[in-house]
Design a protein around this motif. Sequence first.
Motif, mmCIF file in Angstrom:
data_model
loop_
_atom_site.group_PDB
_atom_site.id
_atom_site.type_symbol
_atom_site.label_atom_id
_atom_site.label_comp_id
_atom_site.label_asym_id
_atom_site.label_seq_id
_atom_site.Cartn_x
_atom_site.Cartn_y
_atom_site.Cartn_z
ATOM 1 N N GLY A 124 -4.861 -1.293 9.981
ATOM 2 C CA GLY A 124 -3.750 -0.725 9.399
ATOM 3 C C GLY A 124 -3.282 0.213 10.506
ATOM 4 N N ASN A 127 1.785 3.788 5.034
ATOM 5 C CA ASN A 127 2.065 2.873 6.034
ATOM 6 C C ASN A 127 2.831 3.671 7.094
ATOM 7 N N SER A 171 -5.250 -3.355 -0.915
ATOM 8 C CA SER A 171 -5.117 -4.402 0.103
ATOM 9 C C SER A 171 -5.108 -3.901 1.518
ATOM 10 N N ALA A 172 -5.926 -2.717 1.793
ATOM 11 C CA ALA A 172 -5.849 -2.262 3.239
ATOM 12 C C ALA A 172 -6.792 -3.224 3.973
ATOM 13 N N ALA A 173 -6.470 -3.485 5.139
ATOM 14 C CA ALA A 173 -7.050 -4.344 6.208
ATOM 15 C C ALA A 173 -8.557 -3.787 6.492
ATOM 16 N N SER A 185 1.943 -1.598 8.471
ATOM 17 C CA SER A 185 1.502 -1.099 7.359
ATOM 18 C C SER A 185 0.142 -1.145 7.388
ATOM 19 N N GLN A 186 -0.412 -0.629 6.111
ATOM 20 C CA GLN A 186 -1.765 -0.470 5.991
ATOM 21 C C GLN A 186 -2.512 -1.574 5.736
ATOM 22 N N ASP A 187 -1.849 -2.709 5.354
ATOM 23 C CA ASP A 187 -2.655 -4.018 5.200
ATOM 24 C C ASP A 187 -2.802 -4.859 6.606
ATOM 25 N N SER A 205 -6.203 1.688 0.173
ATOM 26 C CA SER A 205 -5.516 1.019 -0.718
ATOM 27 C C SER A 205 -6.319 -0.505 -1.147
ATOM 28 N N ALA A 241 0.739 -1.112 -0.060
ATOM 29 C CA ALA A 241 -0.066 0.001 -0.121
ATOM 30 C C ALA A 241 1.018 1.355 -0.017
#
Length: 705
Positions: free
Chosen positions: A541, A502, A574-576, A517-519, A572, A499
């Motif tokens: 994130g 972060n 991929s963001a959690a 990280s953002q994920d 993003s 992402a």
Amino acid sequence: MNDIATNDSATMKPRMSFKGMALPCTAALVLMAAGCKAPSDDASPSTEPTAANERVENTDWPRHGYNAAEQRFSPLAQIQQNNVHELGLAWTHSLQDYRGLEATPIVVDGRMYLTGNWSRVYAFDAATGERLWSHDPEVPGEWARKGCCDVVNRGVAVWQGQVFVATFDGRLLALDAEDGTVLWEVDTIDRQRPYTITGAPRVVRGNVIIGNGGAEFGVRGYITAYDAMTGELAWRFYTVPAAPDGPFEHPELEAAAKTWSEDGAWRETGGGGTAWDSMAYDPELNLLYVGTGNGHPHARHLRSPGGGDNLYLSSILALDADTGRMAWHYQTTPADSWDYTATQSIILADLHIDGKPRQVLMQAPKNGFFYVLDRASGELLSAEKYATATWASHVDLSTGRPVETGQGEYSEQDRLVYPSELGGHNWHSMAFSPQTGLAYIPALEIPWVYSPTDFYLFDLNVPHLDELRRGQPDVDHGGYLRAWDPVRQKLAWEVRLPALINGGVLATAGDLVFQGSQDGYLHVYSATDGTRLHSIFTGVGIIAAPITYAINGTQYIAVLAGYGGATHFMLSPSAAAHEYQNDGRILVFRLGGEAVPLPPKRAAKTVEAAVNPPTMTPDIQRGQEIYLRNCGFCHGMSGTTPLLPDLSRVRVMGYDAFRLIVMEGVLATRGMASFSDVLSEEDLENLYQAIAAGAHNTPGTADIP
């Protein structure tokens, strides 16, 4: 009060109720690599430390950047490369926050102090996670509209039994560290102007130092020192002049005024230059280093059409810590036109450059260049690109000025420019390891289309994007963790992240680098080569920076998890937060810890999106423009996924309920202020039509990493 503190527009209302002000010292040093002393938190002149590069002789995390040099390097070394895979959860606590969490926790004598949304303060037992107390400064919900970048807070300062916090609505509070009782409170701003504070205060020589934000909305920047015991104003340094002919509250402004136009928008808006984040302190030189921000408006051809460098925008200021008078300044981006702030991490270190020991200051500001300056004189020692930067070819070391390419000149036509307004590096904390000699930067690679007539988000929804991309460098857009050698001024290693946005960085004597990280992961890397050694999935994130501390022979790693901030309007892919609720919490880890319990899954939308593309009418098109101008940075634009409500329920709730929220402010206490002062009834109808038709957040022509 000295002469710099004159013409103060802020209201001073100290409330004093002192209890015992000293906390006992921590236990003897454990788990530390061999090293020297560090800047003490005792800010009295008789006990000031003698070297800004020294280490803290305890196992706490007593300052925002660990020590006065703000290196974010800890000498604790129980957690090492050969055992970091054993890292697991020690304790966690939900803060009941669902927006961005950016604070660096402070740990003193076994207690952890941190902030959440709306400037709320929490105290925990740092070993067990027991909540000891909390304090809500009751920031008015409608103040959220005055901020550019969410209702965040980056933390507190702790000194002699007091916890200092600056609130989003511009107040500075001293709390009793034992129970959270308010000891004194001062209002640091003109409440008629859109000032906010999101930064963490620092304590230097018995004064609490704090700046503010709001340049995006038109304010005049300054940084202020208050007596830590009483809240009395000690000094104030204004970062830009009030007008070409004054008043000049201190001599530095008279020189600065010569670099601003006689006319231009700055005279009505205040000029900007807010000091909203970075500081560092050298006790040997008694210099406080402060980074300043962008001007208002961003575009220099509007702000100061007659030209000039517009001092002290986008600058590093070296101020006498006792008086606030300026020793030197260095402007990273003269006449800044791109929001290239110099408010990013300022780090002090002792380096060998050209075979000679130098006391240096390092910064990787937004503009894409990594600067190394002599911190006594401000002399520029080196400046090289750590990120793609097309607005300038290089920095001329003989003049200290960037050599502009013309690619960033957008007064007459649209330009695609690197870096974006987010910069090559934003507020997310950089770290430096004296063991490896490397700086660790949460870096960004993405452009922005600057326009004299339109507003674009990055390079989204630009009708002539292909034309603007011609001749541009081939860049892998996204977020990176970059290890930078400040002596050789070159990249040592990098890690590409899933992402764009972060977390900040922590370095330790275990030759480890920690970053969230953002994920939703906390990652651990080798400090020497960037090898990923361990990853822990948290489901939330992370944009804050981790810290480390030790209690009773156990080393802990702590980080706040909660995505938001300046990019809370988008996620993003991929963001959690696409899958899990953005359940803000403090996470604390140790060797032999447990698995992290994941937050609840995010509920599925109960309202289907409107038919896309909508049938565009003049009213809907106008409503779309109103949405982008007033709503998009919170509720999503150009197809981005926001954390805050995406307004898909507007069609179901109906116009009357929509009007109560937007014009009557029935949700003001939750941060949704009334917009009746900027929207007419016709505007509201157009806005409603656009949102109900699904025309408010239509996909753009490029992807956000």
